[in-house]
Design a protein around this motif. Sequence first.
Motif, PDB file in Angstrom:
ATOM      1  N   ILE A   1       0.884   7.099  -6.355  1.00 42.61           N
ATOM      2  CA  ILE A   1      -0.261   8.003  -6.500  1.00 42.61           C
ATOM      3  C   ILE A   1       0.149   9.437  -6.194  1.00 42.61           C
ATOM      4  O   ILE A   1      -0.212  10.383  -6.921  1.00 42.61           O
ATOM      5  N   GLU A   2       0.919   9.625  -5.108  1.00 47.32           N
ATOM      6  CA  GLU A   2       1.370  10.973  -4.745  1.00 47.32           C
ATOM      7  C   GLU A   2       2.294  11.552  -5.816  1.00 47.32           C
ATOM      8  O   GLU A   2       2.242  12.760  -6.108  1.00 47.32           O
ATOM      9  N   GLU A   3       3.158  10.720  -6.395  1.00 40.27           N
ATOM     10  CA  GLU A   3       4.062  11.216  -7.442  1.00 40.27           C
ATOM     11  C   GLU A   3       3.285  11.634  -8.686  1.00 40.27           C
ATOM     12  O   GLU A   3       3.622  12.637  -9.325  1.00 40.27           O
TER      13      GLU A   3
ATOM     14  N   SER B   1       2.562  17.657  -1.025  1.00 44.92           N
ATOM     15  CA  SER B   1       2.710  16.379  -1.723  1.00 44.92           C
ATOM     16  C   SER B   1       4.145  15.854  -1.601  1.00 44.92           C
ATOM     17  O   SER B   1       4.363  14.661  -1.369  1.00 44.92           O
ATOM     18  N   LYS B   2       5.124  16.752  -1.738  1.00 45.92           N
ATOM     19  CA  LYS B   2       6.525  16.330  -1.605  1.00 45.92           C
ATOM     20  C   LYS B   2       6.811  15.823  -0.199  1.00 45.92           C
ATOM     21  O   LYS B   2       7.532  14.830  -0.007  1.00 45.92           O
ATOM     22  N   THR B   3       6.238  16.496   0.800  1.00 42.54           N
ATOM     23  CA  THR B   3       6.431  16.063   2.193  1.00 42.54           C
ATOM     24  C   THR B   3       5.807  14.693   2.418  1.00 42.54           C
ATOM     25  O   THR B   3       6.405  13.818   3.077  1.00 42.54           O
ATOM     26  N   ASN B   4       4.621  14.480   1.869  1.00 41.52           N
ATOM     27  CA  ASN B   4       3.963  13.170   1.992  1.00 41.52           C
ATOM     28  C   ASN B   4       4.806  12.062   1.380  1.00 41.52           C
ATOM     29  O   ASN B   4       4.919  10.967   1.950  1.00 41.52           O
ATOM     30  N   ILE B   5       5.404  12.335   0.246  1.00 37.61           N
ATOM     31  CA  ILE B   5       6.247  11.330  -0.419  1.00 37.61           C
ATOM     32  C   ILE B   5       7.462  10.999   0.444  1.00 37.61           C
ATOM     33  O   ILE B   5       7.830   9.831   0.612  1.00 37.61           O
TER      34      ILE B   5
ATOM     35  N   LYS C   1       8.304   7.334   2.192  1.00 40.45           N
ATOM     36  CA  LYS C   1       9.573   6.632   1.966  1.00 40.45           C
ATOM     37  C   LYS C   1      10.239   6.267   3.297  1.00 40.45           C
ATOM     38  O   LYS C   1      10.863   5.205   3.417  1.00 40.45           O
ATOM     39  N   MET C   2      10.114   7.147   4.288  1.00 38.81           N
ATOM     40  CA  MET C   2      10.630   6.821   5.617  1.00 38.81           C
ATOM     41  C   MET C   2       9.854   5.660   6.229  1.00 38.81           C
ATOM     42  O   MET C   2      10.430   4.796   6.900  1.00 38.81           O
TER      43      MET C   2
ATOM     44  N   GLU D   1       0.837  -1.204   0.000  1.00 42.23           N
ATOM     45  CA  GLU D   1       0.000   0.000   0.000  1.00 42.23           C
ATOM     46  C   GLU D   1       0.867   1.247   0.000  1.00 42.23           C
ATOM     47  O   GLU D   1       0.591   2.215  -0.736  1.00 42.23           O
ATOM     48  N   THR D   2       1.922   1.251   0.814  1.00 39.98           N
ATOM     49  CA  THR D   2       2.795   2.422   0.889  1.00 39.98           C
ATOM     50  C   THR D   2       3.468   2.685  -0.446  1.00 39.98           C
ATOM     51  O   THR D   2       3.580   3.840  -0.892  1.00 39.98           O
TER      52      THR D   2
END
Length: 409
Positions: free
Chosen positions: A139-141, A178-182, A186-187, A132-133
């Motif tokens: 999706i975010e990208e 969006s960049k912060t969510n990505i 990833k973390m 899912e992650t």
Amino acid sequence: MRIITLSFLLLLGSSFSAASQSLEDYFLVGAENNPGLQAKYKAFEAAMEKIPQVGSLQDPNLSFGYFVSPVETRVGPQKARFSLTQMFPWFGTLRAQEDVASLMAEEKYQEFLDAKNQLYNQLAAVYYPLLETHELIAIEEENLRILETYYSLATSKFENGQGSLADALRVDIMIQASKTNIDLLKMKIKGSNSWFNSLLSRSHDSPVEISEKLEISAADRMVLPDSIQTNPLLESMDLKIQASEASVLVAQKQGMPKLGAGVDYVLVGERKDVVMADNGKNVIMPMVTMSLPIFRGKYKGAQKEAELMQESYKLEKEELNNKLYGSYYRYSSDMQIQDGLITLYDRQVVTSEQTLELLYNGYSNSGKDFEEVLRVQQQLLEFQKMKLKAMVAYHTSLAQINYVTAKTY
């Protein structure tokens, strides 16, 4: 009595290929590496070694006696005595004990199979959220790519005097979010990879390659409760019941007399005062012995214990059966709910995409309603995420059903 001789490696299947990336491939890695699973198999092998132990005769008894004061007989003084005795249990006792040990070994094997299924279930419980992650990042990208396109368009409109600077600033805020969510996702993958690798008994920083996509096949919707009866936990209870039945017979057999056969050999010295036939001839005396089990309390207690354990196992099996069927219908119901939500979100995604296309074209021509374009874009993103969440919940429930129904891979 059926005795399992299946090799551990044959059970687990062929070795894992480095290029494989599916969940079932990771199942094989876990099955080959997980020490807890290997411990269960070693316990089964140890139980198998119990069978020859309980099926063997007791060691014979050899005794030696020396006459400090020789016993005088007609043919000479007795100086020493050797005795060799072998006891034999009642007819069928050893076979009955072997049956019990064999059944208990098979029960250990079923425990191993259940441990394997539990490991698969644990791996699936980590794998699907990890998948899912990965898909959330995709999706975010894609959302980020679209927002950057909007930003270019809004900036162009502002420079041409057809739009507002606020439109570009709104998009810029969403781009940063969006960049912060990505980055956060990833973390999150790092932590999930570490936990997944621990179940695979690998280094915590080993790469976890995932190439699958969350999909629902027709076979996923055809899992029936009939195979619940093959669940190793139920098989284990059946074997315990059979072992307790065999233990009743063992208790009865042990309450019967034990027979023994042996021989005494007596060293006799020669008489010096007379000359006679058989002077100083050693004595050989065959013997037959029999135990007398007159204290019946322990045998009756052992038999009653086995009968009570049999009743206990039957009740445990009934409770386990109820829980397994209850779990099946619970997770099956959840799958149906998630399936309905997935269908709903599919329709909402399609409708949102159509609406977004119309609004975007309108903004491109007029420079108006940009805020509505952003709102629908965010709405589309939420529907995509909710669909993905429902897909994960569906597969997580399916993994629980696969455990309950003892699906083999």
